[in-house]
Design a protein around this motif. Sequence first.
Motif, PDB file in Angstrom:
ATOM      1  N   GLU A  14       0.827  -1.206   0.000  1.00 16.19           N
ATOM      2  CA  GLU A  14       0.000   0.000   0.000  1.00 16.19           C
ATOM      3  C   GLU A  14       0.862   1.256   0.000  1.00 16.19           C
ATOM      4  O   GLU A  14       0.547   2.244  -0.656  1.00 16.19           O
ATOM      5  CB  GLU A  14      -0.929  -0.016   1.211  1.00 16.19           C
ATOM      6  N   THR A  17       2.163   2.069  -3.684  1.00 16.33           N
ATOM      7  CA  THR A  17       1.159   2.651  -4.573  1.00 16.33           C
ATOM      8  C   THR A  17       0.748   4.037  -4.099  1.00 16.33           C
ATOM      9  O   THR A  17       0.478   4.926  -4.908  1.00 16.33           O
ATOM     10  CB  THR A  17      -0.072   1.734  -4.657  1.00 16.33           C
ATOM     11  N   ALA A  18       0.720   4.251  -2.779  1.00 12.02           N
ATOM     12  CA  ALA A  18       0.381   5.579  -2.255  1.00 12.02           C
ATOM     13  C   ALA A  18       1.452   6.599  -2.625  1.00 12.02           C
ATOM     14  O   ALA A  18       1.151   7.745  -2.972  1.00 12.02           O
ATOM     15  CB  ALA A  18       0.205   5.514  -0.737  1.00 12.02           C
ATOM     16  N   ALA A  21       1.022   7.491  -6.215  1.00  8.71           N
ATOM     17  CA  ALA A  21      -0.156   8.345  -6.388  1.00  8.71           C
ATOM     18  C   ALA A  21       0.125   9.781  -5.977  1.00  8.71           C
ATOM     19  O   ALA A  21      -0.458  10.720  -6.531  1.00  8.71           O
ATOM     20  CB  ALA A  21      -1.327   7.779  -5.583  1.00  8.71           C
ATOM     21  N   ARG A  22       1.024   9.977  -5.002  1.00 13.10           N
ATOM     22  CA  ARG A  22       1.344  11.337  -4.533  1.00 13.10           C
ATOM     23  C   ARG A  22       2.356  12.046  -5.415  1.00 13.10           C
ATOM     24  O   ARG A  22       2.550  13.257  -5.290  1.00 13.10           O
ATOM     25  CB  ARG A  22       1.882  11.284  -3.095  1.00 13.10           C
ATOM     26  N   SER A  43      -1.576   2.367  -9.448  1.00 15.46           N
ATOM     27  CA  SER A  43      -1.533   3.486  -8.499  1.00 15.46           C
ATOM     28  C   SER A  43      -2.466   4.624  -8.902  1.00 15.46           C
ATOM     29  O   SER A  43      -2.881   5.420  -8.058  1.00 15.46           O
ATOM     30  CB  SER A  43      -0.103   4.013  -8.383  1.00 15.46           C
ATOM     31  N   THR A  45      -1.615   7.212 -10.692  1.00  7.70           N
ATOM     32  CA  THR A  45      -0.911   8.484 -10.748  1.00  7.70           C
ATOM     33  C   THR A  45      -1.084   9.145 -12.109  1.00  7.70           C
ATOM     34  O   THR A  45      -1.126   8.474 -13.142  1.00  7.70           O
ATOM     35  CB  THR A  45       0.590   8.296 -10.459  1.00  7.70           C
TER      36      THR A  45
END
Length: 290
Positions: A14, A17-18, A21-22, A43, A45
Amino acid sequence: ITLLLNADPREALEGTTALLARTRSLVLHPAGDNACRALLDRSGTACRRQGFGPGPEGPFPLPGAANAANARAAAAAAAEILGGVAPGIGAWAGFPGLTGRRQTLHAADGFRILLDEADRPSRVGALLSDLRGEVSGRILVVIEAPARAEPERWAGALAEAALVFLTGPGAAAVAADLGASSNPVRRFQGRGDEVLSEVERALLPGDQVVVLARGALAQNAVRWVARRWRWPGLARRMVEAAGTGLRVRLEEPLAEKTTLRVGGAARLYVEPSDEQELSAVLSVARSEGA
């Protein structure tokens, strides 16, 4: 900028992928790596993605394809930051974070003991594959398995291992995966000190021992190597330099030698009888960094 390396969607955490995404500017990844692209897609993104190729290689002083790949990634990131001008991969060999923090704890007496922080199947597999390219003897692997040890992945990662020694909260998951596979490796499971004792009993000339740990087992391994090989070896070299009359003892209690009768055991206790012996002892100690 985020560097994405050694991606495997089946191991996606997690946190990974976080992080993707950021990322707002750029994700760099090896060109043609379908696993990286799949993880980026997962993700969600929206940032720019860019693959990097081998680039200008040049000499690279560290062994292993994984180390060279890490250095290529660092060179690609530097080129992006510096506007396309960056040194070749050889310039990155001095950065410990690029090499998986591999340390050589011992390289004598017919075998070698390495310490590395790899804790995921993909990283472990790459490390052992690189090591197999360097040596022909048995590879013994000691794993301090984390609690989040991924099941059903370790048998392939440990394909190059002749013996596997397990400890840590995730040891049962790794053992179950090895037991369910056709991998013929033998394994021993127990506490950290028990595992290291078992490794010592199993050692043969030409063996390569790889300790995969970050916590207590890593510290125990350093102490184990020092107690079992470093200090006895240093004692032998001092006697060779100063003469057989030199008094050298290991784990000598110091309480009887102090005014207040307190003190633990000295790892290496030396009693030179004259200036020549003292000079020889100090010379050996300096040369060994002791």
